[in-house]
Design an enzyme around this catalytic site. Structure first.
Site, PDB file in Angstrom:
ATOM      1  N   CYS A   1      18.897 -34.333  53.458  1.00 52.48           N
ATOM      2  CA  CYS A   1      19.295 -35.484  52.699  1.00 52.48           C
ATOM      3  C   CYS A   1      20.571 -35.501  52.558  1.00 52.48           C
ATOM      4  O   CYS A   1      21.669 -34.762  53.319  1.00 52.48           O
ATOM      5  CB  CYS A   1      19.425 -33.665  51.111  1.00 52.48           C
ATOM      6  SG  CYS A   1      19.785 -34.643  49.885  1.00 52.48           S
TER       7      CYS A   1
ATOM      8  N   HIS B   1      19.991 -42.075  70.335  1.00 48.42           N
ATOM      9  CA  HIS B   1      19.999 -42.872  68.629  1.00 48.42           C
ATOM     10  C   HIS B   1      18.925 -42.001  67.855  1.00 48.42           C
ATOM     11  O   HIS B   1      17.575 -42.271  67.062  1.00 48.42           O
ATOM     12  CB  HIS B   1      18.532 -43.499  69.019  1.00 48.42           C
ATOM     13  CG  HIS B   1      19.635 -45.105  69.620  1.00 48.42           C
ATOM     14  ND1 HIS B   1      18.711 -45.791  70.361  1.00 48.42           N
ATOM     15  CD2 HIS B   1      20.459 -45.184  69.968  1.00 48.42           C
ATOM     16  CE1 HIS B   1      19.450 -46.895  70.937  1.00 48.42           C
ATOM     17  NE2 HIS B   1      20.687 -46.072  70.639  1.00 48.42           N
TER      18      HIS B   1
ATOM     19  N   CYS C   1      17.600 -31.521  45.787  1.00 49.39           N
ATOM     20  CA  CYS C   1      18.442 -31.645  44.630  1.00 49.39           C
ATOM     21  C   CYS C   1      17.436 -33.417  44.044  1.00 49.39           C
ATOM     22  O   CYS C   1      19.035 -33.597  43.353  1.00 49.39           O
ATOM     23  CB  CYS C   1      19.626 -32.100  44.761  1.00 49.39           C
ATOM     24  SG  CYS C   1      20.362 -33.557  46.416  1.00 49.39           S
TER      25      CYS C   1
ATOM     26  N   VAL D   1       5.535 -47.158  84.677  1.00 49.52           N
ATOM     27  CA  VAL D   1       6.079 -46.410  84.440  1.00 49.52           C
ATOM     28  C   VAL D   1       5.685 -44.090  84.952  1.00 49.52           C
ATOM     29  O   VAL D   1       6.018 -43.966  85.751  1.00 49.52           O
ATOM     30  CB  VAL D   1       7.328 -46.195  83.272  1.00 49.52           C
ATOM     31  CG1 VAL D   1       8.006 -47.389  83.438  1.00 49.52           C
ATOM     32  CG2 VAL D   1       6.704 -46.107  82.037  1.00 49.52           C
TER      33      VAL D   1
ATOM     34  N   ALA E   1      12.581 -47.317  75.764  1.00 54.46           N
ATOM     35  CA  ALA E   1      10.989 -47.722  74.766  1.00 54.46           C
ATOM     36  C   ALA E   1       9.914 -47.561  76.258  1.00 54.46           C
ATOM     37  O   ALA E   1       8.907 -46.904  75.610  1.00 54.46           O
ATOM     38  CB  ALA E   1      11.469 -48.990  74.355  1.00 54.46           C
TER      39      ALA E   1
ATOM     40  N   SER F   1      13.754 -48.780  80.538  1.00 51.67           N
ATOM     41  CA  SER F   1      14.979 -49.380  79.925  1.00 51.67           C
ATOM     42  C   SER F   1      15.447 -51.071  80.324  1.00 51.67           C
ATOM     43  O   SER F   1      15.793 -50.971  81.708  1.00 51.67           O
ATOM     44  CB  SER F   1      15.672 -48.559  79.405  1.00 51.67           C
ATOM     45  OG  SER F   1      17.275 -49.255  79.097  1.00 51.67           O
ATOM     46  N   SER F   2      15.394 -51.822  79.999  1.00 50.86           N
ATOM     47  CA  SER F   2      15.908 -53.201  80.120  1.00 50.86           C
ATOM     48  C   SER F   2      17.954 -52.835  80.684  1.00 50.86           C
ATOM     49  O   SER F   2      18.362 -53.659  80.992  1.00 50.86           O
ATOM     50  CB  SER F   2      16.010 -54.295  79.064  1.00 50.86           C
ATOM     51  OG  SER F   2      16.644 -54.214  78.217  1.00 50.86           O
TER      52      SER F   2
ATOM     53  N   ILE G   1      13.855 -42.602  70.011  1.00 49.04           N
ATOM     54  CA  ILE G   1      13.440 -41.219  68.595  1.00 49.04           C
ATOM     55  C   ILE G   1      11.883 -41.079  68.420  1.00 49.04           C
ATOM     56  O   ILE G   1      12.472 -39.716  67.966  1.00 49.04           O
ATOM     57  CB  ILE G   1      13.992 -41.962  67.831  1.00 49.04           C
ATOM     58  CG1 ILE G   1      12.061 -42.855  67.067  1.00 49.04           C
ATOM     59  CG2 ILE G   1      15.095 -43.150  67.460  1.00 49.04           C
ATOM     60  CD1 ILE G   1      12.273 -43.845  66.328  1.00 49.04           C
TER      61      ILE G   1
END
Ligand code: ZN
Length: 253
Positions: A133, A125, A160, A241, A29, A198-199, A109
């Site tokens: 769908c 992820h 659908c 970063v 993140a 990232s941790s 994501i």
């Protein structure tokens, strides 16, 4: 771990990248924070401040109460769609273009690595790029989902009438096996794993640096705050970063 002033450590990391026959980036993140995307795990303000994301962005909620799921997820989904890559994403894409990194494994994501031009991106992820769908598997692009919401605020398949779910791994869901296999393969082949933002605390992704170490590879960490691998890393950079990575690209020019 080495303790030097930042420019010396950036030069040292540039050297490690030069010496490595296979460098892989692992991002979390923190790499998207300079793009205005808050870390999911930091406390939020406003309407949802009292709600634990793990209890709403959960597959059980999606299945039992999709209106509640989407009332939480839809605004986030929309806001992610507007975000742009920052210098950290751009630096990693540039390193890949120069043949200095093999690929990026990310927990994010937000699809910003691809937007920045990274080509070998493993999104463990999933990503908001598409939603599908659950009944007929029709795929919808991120810009198409907004048109699928019914009066209750639930995304419904235009083909659908089935429920549409973002192609992201929700809490309570397993990571895709094929995706984890690719990530594992890269981690094992890495002579240098560059862990950014990232941790390294969320499994199974948090297990990847250990695979690199087990195969004799090295770790470099560019992350603010402690990680379980700080003691084993060749070096750690704790600045912003985007600034750190831009400086490393400059040092490699
Ligand atoms: Zn459908």
């Amino acid at each position: 771990m080495e303790r030097q002033v930042a420019p010396a450590r950036q030069a040292r990391l540039a050297d490690l990248i030069r010496q490595s026959g296979c460098t892989v980036a692992l991002t979390g993140a923190g790499v998207s924070v300079p793009s205005g995307i808050p870390d999911f795990r930091t406390p939020e303000t406003g309407l949802w401040s009292q709600v634990d994301p793990m209890e709403v962005a959960h597959i059980d909620v999606f299945e039992r109460d999709p209106a509640r799921f989407w009332s939480y997820y839809r605004p986030r989904f929309q806001s992610l769609g507007d975000k742009a890559p920052n210098r950290a994403h751009e630096a990693l894409a540039e390193l890949e273009r120069r043949g200095l990194i093999e690929g990026v494994i990310t927990q994010n994501i937000d699809r910003l690595h691809r937007a920045a031009g990274s080509e070998n991106v493993i999104e463990v992820h999933g990503s908001i790029e598409t939603s599908s769908c659950r009944r007929c598997a029709t795929s919808f692009g991120v810009e198409e989902v907004e048109e699928l919401f019914d009066a209750e605020g639930v995304a419904i398949c235009s083909a659908c009438g089935g429920p549409v779910k973002p192609d992201v791994v929700l809490f309570g869901e397993l990571l895709a096996e094929s995706t984890m296999a690719r990530a594992t393969d890269l981690a094992e082949r890495a002579e240098l794993m560059l862990c950014v933002g990232s941790s390294l605390a969320v499994y199974p992704v948090a297990g990847l640096p250990q695979l690199t170490l087990d195969q004799g590879g090295r770790l470099a960490i560019v992350t603010q705050g402690p990680t379980p691998f700080d003691a084993e890393a060749e070096l750690k950079l704790e600045g912003e970063v985007d600034e750190e990575l831009a400086a490393i690209v400059a040092a490699l020019a």
